[in-house]
Write an enzyme that holds these catalytic residues in place. Sequence first.
Site, PDB file in Angstrom:
ATOM      1  N   CYS A   1       7.851  26.170 -21.746  1.00 49.08           N
ATOM      2  CA  CYS A   1       8.776  27.912 -20.890  1.00 49.08           C
ATOM      3  C   CYS A   1       7.282  27.832 -19.956  1.00 49.08           C
ATOM      4  O   CYS A   1       6.214  27.491 -19.784  1.00 49.08           O
ATOM      5  CB  CYS A   1       8.966  28.713 -21.806  1.00 49.08           C
TER       6      CYS A   1
ATOM      7  N   HIS B   1     -10.098  23.016 -15.799  1.00 47.61           N
ATOM      8  CA  HIS B   1      -9.568  23.003 -17.177  1.00 47.61           C
ATOM      9  C   HIS B   1      -8.879  24.357 -17.543  1.00 47.61           C
ATOM     10  O   HIS B   1      -8.799  24.135 -18.906  1.00 47.61           O
ATOM     11  CB  HIS B   1     -10.412  22.492 -18.288  1.00 47.61           C
TER      12      HIS B   1
ATOM     13  N   ASN C   1     -14.996  24.825 -16.575  1.00 45.52           N
ATOM     14  CA  ASN C   1     -15.409  26.248 -17.624  1.00 45.52           C
ATOM     15  C   ASN C   1     -13.989  26.781 -17.487  1.00 45.52           C
ATOM     16  O   ASN C   1     -13.446  27.424 -17.200  1.00 45.52           O
ATOM     17  CB  ASN C   1     -16.934  27.020 -17.211  1.00 45.52           C
TER      18      ASN C   1
ATOM     19  N   SER D   1     -22.192  16.647 -17.331  1.00 43.95           N
ATOM     20  CA  SER D   1     -22.633  15.906 -17.613  1.00 43.95           C
ATOM     21  C   SER D   1     -21.870  15.243 -17.036  1.00 43.95           C
ATOM     22  O   SER D   1     -22.224  13.490 -16.774  1.00 43.95           O
ATOM     23  CB  SER D   1     -22.561  15.426 -19.583  1.00 43.95           C
TER      24      SER D   1
ATOM     25  N   ASN E   1     -29.417  20.491 -12.845  1.00 46.18           N
ATOM     26  CA  ASN E   1     -29.079  20.494 -14.964  1.00 46.18           C
ATOM     27  C   ASN E   1     -30.840  20.035 -15.197  1.00 46.18           C
ATOM     28  O   ASN E   1     -31.631  20.128 -14.514  1.00 46.18           O
ATOM     29  CB  ASN E   1     -28.362  19.394 -14.592  1.00 46.18           C
TER      30      ASN E   1
ATOM     31  N   CYS F   1       6.229  32.655 -28.302  1.00 43.71           N
ATOM     32  CA  CYS F   1       6.234  32.590 -25.926  1.00 43.71           C
ATOM     33  C   CYS F   1       7.539  33.815 -26.433  1.00 43.71           C
ATOM     34  O   CYS F   1       8.665  33.821 -27.169  1.00 43.71           O
ATOM     35  CB  CYS F   1       7.225  30.923 -26.192  1.00 43.71           C
TER      36      CYS F   1
HETATM   37  C1  BJW Z   1     -27.575  22.552 -18.099  1.00 42.24           C
HETATM   38  C2  BJW Z   1     -28.287  23.526 -19.246  1.00 42.24           C
HETATM   39  C3  BJW Z   1     -28.644  24.606 -17.853  1.00 42.24           C
HETATM   40  C4  BJW Z   1     -27.153  22.346 -20.254  1.00 42.24           C
HETATM   41  N1  BJW Z   1     -28.875  24.926 -17.002  1.00 42.24           N
HETATM   42  N2  BJW Z   1     -27.800  22.599 -17.369  1.00 42.24           N
HETATM   43  C5  BJW Z   1     -11.575   7.574 -16.526  1.00 42.24           C
HETATM   44  C6  BJW Z   1     -11.904   6.664 -17.704  1.00 42.24           C
HETATM   45  C7  BJW Z   1     -12.471   7.319 -18.600  1.00 42.24           C
HETATM   46  C8  BJW Z   1     -11.856   8.078 -18.923  1.00 42.24           C
HETATM   47  C9  BJW Z   1     -11.333   8.645 -17.956  1.00 42.24           C
HETATM   48  C10 BJW Z   1     -10.625   8.463 -16.744  1.00 42.24           C
HETATM   49  N3  BJW Z   1     -10.110   9.697 -17.091  1.00 42.24           N
HETATM   50  C11 BJW Z   1      -9.372  10.176 -17.176  1.00 42.24           C
HETATM   51  C12 BJW Z   1     -10.028   9.386 -18.300  1.00 42.24           C
HETATM   52  C13 BJW Z   1      -9.613  10.448 -20.259  1.00 42.24           C
HETATM   53  C14 BJW Z   1     -10.554  11.880 -20.490  1.00 42.24           C
HETATM   54  C15 BJW Z   1     -12.112  12.125 -20.102  1.00 42.24           C
HETATM   55  O1  BJW Z   1     -12.189  11.899 -19.227  1.00 42.24           O
HETATM   56  N4  BJW Z   1     -12.678  10.767 -21.008  1.00 42.24           N
HETATM   57  C16 BJW Z   1     -14.226  11.070 -21.147  1.00 42.24           C
HETATM   58  C17 BJW Z   1     -14.833  12.225 -21.964  1.00 42.24           C
HETATM   59  C18 BJW Z   1     -14.368   9.860 -20.790  1.00 42.24           C
HETATM   60  N5  BJW Z   1     -10.132  12.690 -19.252  1.00 42.24           N
HETATM   61  C19 BJW Z   1      -8.930  13.928 -19.780  1.00 42.24           C
HETATM   62  O2  BJW Z   1      -8.262  13.409 -20.953  1.00 42.24           O
HETATM   63  C20 BJW Z   1      -8.114  14.589 -18.514  1.00 42.24           C
HETATM   64  N6  BJW Z   1      -7.134  13.883 -18.302  1.00 42.24           N
HETATM   65  C21 BJW Z   1      -6.970  13.082 -17.478  1.00 42.24           C
HETATM   66  O3  BJW Z   1      -7.500  12.717 -16.998  1.00 42.24           O
HETATM   67  O4  BJW Z   1      -4.998  13.051 -17.838  1.00 42.24           O
HETATM   68  C22 BJW Z   1      -5.097  12.027 -17.022  1.00 42.24           C
HETATM   69  C23 BJW Z   1      -5.515  10.303 -18.140  1.00 42.24           C
HETATM   70  C24 BJW Z   1      -5.163  10.253 -19.249  1.00 42.24           C
HETATM   71  C25 BJW Z   1      -5.604   9.425 -19.808  1.00 42.24           C
HETATM   72  C26 BJW Z   1      -6.801   8.477 -19.409  1.00 42.24           C
HETATM   73  C27 BJW Z   1      -6.338   8.143 -18.176  1.00 42.24           C
HETATM   74  C28 BJW Z   1      -5.998   9.081 -17.212  1.00 42.24           C
HETATM   75  C29 BJW Z   1      -8.741  15.957 -19.158  1.00 42.24           C
HETATM   76  C30 BJW Z   1      -9.848  16.210 -19.496  1.00 42.24           C
HETATM   77  C31 BJW Z   1     -10.589  17.867 -19.736  1.00 42.24           C
HETATM   78  C32 BJW Z   1     -11.265  17.782 -20.183  1.00 42.24           C
HETATM   79  N7  BJW Z   1     -11.071  19.322 -21.560  1.00 42.24           N
HETATM   80  C33 BJW Z   1     -12.485  19.878 -21.938  1.00 42.24           C
HETATM   81  C34 BJW Z   1     -11.941  19.911 -23.257  1.00 42.24           C
HETATM   82  C35 BJW Z   1     -11.459  21.419 -23.363  1.00 42.24           C
HETATM   83  C36 BJW Z   1     -10.713  22.057 -24.439  1.00 42.24           C
HETATM   84  C37 BJW Z   1     -11.563  23.525 -24.791  1.00 42.24           C
HETATM   85  O5  BJW Z   1     -12.650  23.971 -24.436  1.00 42.24           O
HETATM   86  O6  BJW Z   1     -11.560  23.891 -25.985  1.00 42.24           O
HETATM   87  O7  BJW Z   1     -13.359  20.180 -21.384  1.00 42.24           O
HETATM   88  S1  BJW Z   1     -13.483  18.409 -22.487  1.00 42.24           S
HETATM   89  C38 BJW Z   1     -14.837  18.642 -22.094  1.00 42.24           C
HETATM   90  O8  BJW Z   1     -15.787  18.448 -21.679  1.00 42.24           O
HETATM   91  C39 BJW Z   1     -14.547  20.294 -21.293  1.00 42.24           C
HETATM   92  C40 BJW Z   1     -15.005  20.196 -20.227  1.00 42.24           C
HETATM   93  O9  BJW Z   1     -15.149  21.079 -19.238  1.00 42.24           O
HETATM   94  C41 BJW Z   1     -15.950  18.409 -19.899  1.00 42.24           C
HETATM   95  C42 BJW Z   1     -16.643  18.453 -19.382  1.00 42.24           C
HETATM   96  O10 BJW Z   1     -18.126  19.097 -19.763  1.00 42.24           O
HETATM   97  P1  BJW Z   1     -18.991  19.617 -19.269  1.00 42.24           P
HETATM   98  O11 BJW Z   1     -18.357  21.009 -18.577  1.00 42.24           O
HETATM   99  O12 BJW Z   1     -19.484  18.695 -18.342  1.00 42.24           O
HETATM  100  O13 BJW Z   1     -20.242  19.611 -20.394  1.00 42.24           O
HETATM  101  P2  BJW Z   1     -21.032  19.059 -21.360  1.00 42.24           P
HETATM  102  O14 BJW Z   1     -20.952  19.279 -22.146  1.00 42.24           O
HETATM  103  O15 BJW Z   1     -20.925  17.661 -21.591  1.00 42.24           O
HETATM  104  O16 BJW Z   1     -22.929  18.779 -20.517  1.00 42.24           O
HETATM  105  C43 BJW Z   1     -23.020  20.241 -19.784  1.00 42.24           C
HETATM  106  C44 BJW Z   1     -24.225  19.591 -19.229  1.00 42.24           C
HETATM  107  O17 BJW Z   1     -25.068  21.115 -18.676  1.00 42.24           O
HETATM  108  C45 BJW Z   1     -25.351  18.589 -19.355  1.00 42.24           C
HETATM  109  O18 BJW Z   1     -25.609  17.805 -18.387  1.00 42.24           O
HETATM  110  C46 BJW Z   1     -26.443  19.372 -19.917  1.00 42.24           C
HETATM  111  O19 BJW Z   1     -27.524  18.372 -19.135  1.00 42.24           O
HETATM  112  C47 BJW Z   1     -26.419  20.288 -18.635  1.00 42.24           C
HETATM  113  N8  BJW Z   1     -27.270  21.750 -19.009  1.00 42.24           N
HETATM  114  N9  BJW Z   1     -27.976  23.359 -20.409  1.00 42.24           N
HETATM  115  C48 BJW Z   1     -28.542  23.629 -16.364  1.00 42.24           C
HETATM  116  N10 BJW Z   1     -29.070  26.024 -18.771  1.00 42.24           N
END
Ligand code: BJW
Length: 243
Positions: A125, A113, A96, A186, A210, A144
């Site tokens: 920079c 993140h 987060n 997720s 979750n 900047c």
């Molecule tokens: C509750 C609840 C309650 C609800 N109590 N629970 C390997 C395989 C495939 C793809 C890739 C891979 N390696 C890298 C990639 C590419 C990509 C990626 O993973 N893509 C997938 C989507 C397929 N990753 C990247 O690009 C990363 N970079 C990287 O690896 O660089 C090298 C590379 C690049 C390209 C290829 C290979 C290597 C960077 C990832 C950066 C993620 N950034 C974000 C957005 C930030 C921008 C912003 O916020 O402004 O970060 S994406 C977004 O998702 C955000 C979050 O931190 C992240 C995770 O989401 P999270 O936290 O899991 O939230 P939700 O909404 O998905 O889930 C919420 C959960 O809560 C649910 O399960 C609900 O059920 C639950 N819930 N209420 C308890 N009350």
Amino acid sequence: MIGREIRRDDRITILSGAGISAESGVPTFRGEDGLWKGYDATQLATPEAFASDPEKVLEWYIWRRKMIADCSPNPAHEAIAALEDAGYDVAVITQNIDNLHRRSGSKTIVELHGNIFKLRCSGGCRGITQISETTAPEDVPRDCPTCGRLLRPHIVWFGEFLDPDDIVAAQHRLSNTDLLFIVGTSGVVHPAAGLGYIAKEAGAYVVEINIGYTPLSDMADVTLLGPAGQILPKIFAPLLKAQ
Ligand code: BJW
């Protein structure tokens, strides 16, 4: 409740995602009420989007910053912070960017993140410009101080690499953890989604919290279904009373 006693000397790690902040009012990314609904995340949370329309991306972050600033930590954040405050060895590794773990009082935090209240130069920079929940949108610096190029949020966008120091810190902690709580993620965004396996393979007991099952559920020793803000205080409160 978790199927295992929590000991005073346990190294406890929390791997959190957007779900832990849902009860604070911060929208999650995926699912019914996902933040991205109505927006195309791939158009806004990427370096390409920023390069082609920086004003649109910056405006979106101003909107999100204000929305997050109006939210407060919830009982889940507070229970974690209270446990650390009570002297337990607790570390938070969070995806987060909302700063709510810090605002609740947690001290040992890895922000995988980034943080929406930090800015950095889009030209590369060095240096971080820190703002706060109370910084008015018109007071958020745009340029900047070193090169004059636009500042961007200090956030990891899709396709960008995480800070290697954060990855190393997270990996080290997860290799040295007795009890891992995976809360409100997720489990689909990498590399964060793979981090829990490090702890599991190193022998940690893994508890997932979750409102639904995830791809990580099979790996977890137990999945507790329900809102984190209700479940975590129930687990940790007895430990605090026993002090
Ligand atoms: C509750 C609840 C309650 C609800 N109590 N629970 C390997 C395989 C495939 C793809 C890739 C891979 N390696 C890298 C990639 C590419 C990509 C990626 O993973 N893509 C997938 C989507 C397929 N990753 C990247 O690009 C990363 N970079 C990287 O690896 O660089 C090298 C590379 C690049 C390209 C290829 C290979 C290597 C960077 C990832 C950066 C993620 N950034 C974000 C957005 C930030 C921008 C912003 O916020 O402004 O970060 S994406 C977004 O998702 C955000 C979050 O931190 C992240 C995770 O989401 P999270 O936290 O899991 O939230 P939700 O909404 O998905 O889930 C919420 C959960 O809560 C649910 O399960 C609900 O059920 C639950 N819930 N209420 C308890 N009350």
